[in-house]
Design an enzyme around this catalytic site. Structure first.
Site, PDB file in Angstrom:
ATOM      1  N   HIS A  97     -21.492  -6.574 -14.212  1.00  0.00           N
ATOM      2  CA  HIS A  97     -20.300  -7.430 -14.249  1.00  0.00           C
ATOM      3  C   HIS A  97     -19.607  -7.259 -15.598  1.00  0.00           C
ATOM      4  O   HIS A  97     -20.270  -7.275 -16.637  1.00  0.00           O
ATOM      5  CB  HIS A  97     -20.712  -8.896 -14.039  1.00  0.00           C
TER       6      HIS A  97
ATOM      7  N   GLU B 255     -20.374  -0.195 -20.316  1.00  0.00           N
ATOM      8  CA  GLU B 255     -20.992  -0.330 -18.985  1.00  0.00           C
ATOM      9  C   GLU B 255     -21.776   0.932 -18.645  1.00  0.00           C
ATOM     10  O   GLU B 255     -22.908   0.873 -18.150  1.00  0.00           O
ATOM     11  CB  GLU B 255     -19.923  -0.583 -17.915  1.00  0.00           C
TER      12      GLU B 255
ATOM     13  N   ARG C  94     -17.675  -6.756  -2.166  1.00  0.00           N
ATOM     14  CA  ARG C  94     -17.943  -7.719  -1.091  1.00  0.00           C
ATOM     15  C   ARG C  94     -18.962  -8.728  -1.593  1.00  0.00           C
ATOM     16  O   ARG C  94     -19.942  -8.338  -2.252  1.00  0.00           O
ATOM     17  CB  ARG C  94     -18.538  -7.034   0.170  1.00  0.00           C
TER      18      ARG C  94
ATOM     19  N   ASN D 118     -19.353   3.718 -12.711  1.00  0.00           N
ATOM     20  CA  ASN D 118     -20.712   3.247 -13.034  1.00  0.00           C
ATOM     21  C   ASN D 118     -21.746   3.963 -12.169  1.00  0.00           C
ATOM     22  O   ASN D 118     -22.852   4.252 -12.638  1.00  0.00           O
ATOM     23  CB  ASN D 118     -20.816   1.733 -12.864  1.00  0.00           C
TER      24      ASN D 118
HETATM   25  C1  GRF Z   1     -16.693  -2.255 -13.305  1.00  0.00           C
HETATM   26  O1  GRF Z   1     -15.953  -2.826 -14.351  1.00  0.00           O
HETATM   27  C2  GRF Z   1     -17.840  -3.151 -12.911  1.00  0.00           C
HETATM   28  O2  GRF Z   1     -18.383  -3.864 -13.984  1.00  0.00           O
HETATM   29  C3  GRF Z   1     -17.185  -4.112 -11.951  1.00  0.00           C
HETATM   30  O3  GRF Z   1     -16.265  -3.329 -11.233  1.00  0.00           O
HETATM   31  C4  GRF Z   1     -15.881  -2.203 -12.018  1.00  0.00           C
HETATM   32  C5  GRF Z   1     -16.206  -0.997 -11.196  1.00  0.00           C
HETATM   33  O4  GRF Z   1     -15.784   0.208 -11.813  1.00  0.00           O
HETATM   34  N1  GRF Z   1     -18.168  -4.782 -11.146  1.00  0.00           N
HETATM   35  P1  GRF Z   1     -16.363   1.584 -11.286  1.00  0.00           P
HETATM   36  O5  GRF Z   1     -16.062   1.650  -9.803  1.00  0.00           O
HETATM   37  O6  GRF Z   1     -17.837   1.598 -11.563  1.00  0.00           O
HETATM   38  O7  GRF Z   1     -15.624   2.629 -12.050  1.00  0.00           O
END
Ligand code: GRF
Length: 191
Positions: free
Chosen positions: A111, A176, A93, A15
């Site tokens: 999320h 995402e 965290r 992300n």
């Molecule tokens: C994602 O699914 C996000 O929504 C959640 O943790 C995951 C992180 O994935 N909070 P990345 O590290 O962004 O690949």
């Protein structure tokens, strides 16, 4: 004007990558001032460093149980980078009210569920167990209650009959990557 943002990660950082790639666009209203991790070998750190993005690590382990001291160290790194807005992107965290108050209105999270359904961990497994037909992801403002806070934007995906936790997670993740840059654009202060 491009708002300087800090992106906080703990691992893979996909992300973060989606946000950084959006920020590279001339017309996108933010730039990445810092990628900050609480885990020194988080894969996302190497990706960012290779692209000339400033990175830093503040290991929570170094602070024993003192969560606020850890967060004050995070805050020092964020302030030093000039970032005025914080995106949590797989940052594992739970933050204290001190940090949340310090960044009130300037702190968002992604999320992997359609909140308020399935706050917390293992969202894809729980969605399958619950038998929902639609699942997805949410970008929201961060408040002291975990995975609550005003919803900025959501994206949904169908749950298919032969889905496993992995196939469902992969379908949500693609959304995402699309959602987070759009939602950040909405959440940034205007002007
Ligand atoms: C994602 O699914 C996000 O929504 C959640 O943790 C995951 C992180 O994935 N909070 P990345 O590290 O962004 O690949």
């Amino acid at each position: 004007m491009k708002h300087p943002i800090a992106i906080l990660i703990s691992g893979r950082g996909s992300n973060m990558r989606a946000l950084a790639e959006a920020c590279a666009g001339e017309d996108y209203p933010a730039r990445v001032a810092l990628v900050l991790s609480n885990v020194k070998d988080a894969a996302g750190l190497a990706w960012a460093a290779e692209r000339g993005i400033k990175t830093a690590t503040v290991e929570h382990k170094a602070y024993g149980g003192d969560r606020e001291a850890f967060e004050r160290a995070l805050d020092r790194e964020i302030s030093a980078s000039g970032a005025s807005f914080v995106c949590l992107a797989g940052f594992m965290r739970v933050l204290t009210p001190w940090f949340i108050d310090t960044y009130r209105g300037r702190l968002i999270n992604i999320h992997p569920s359609l909140l308020p359904a399935f706050p917390g961990l293992h969202t894809h497994r729980r969605a399958l167990e619950a038998g929902v037909a639609v699942h997805g992801c949410t970008v929201h403002h961060v408040i002291a209650h975990v995975d609550a806070g005003e919803i900025i934007q959501q994206a949904s995906v169908p749950v298919l009959p032969d889905d496993t936790e992995d196939t469902l997670a992969a379908r949500v993740l693609v959304e995402e990557w699309r959602l987070y840059p759009e939602a950040l654009r909405r959440a940034l202060p205007k002007g």
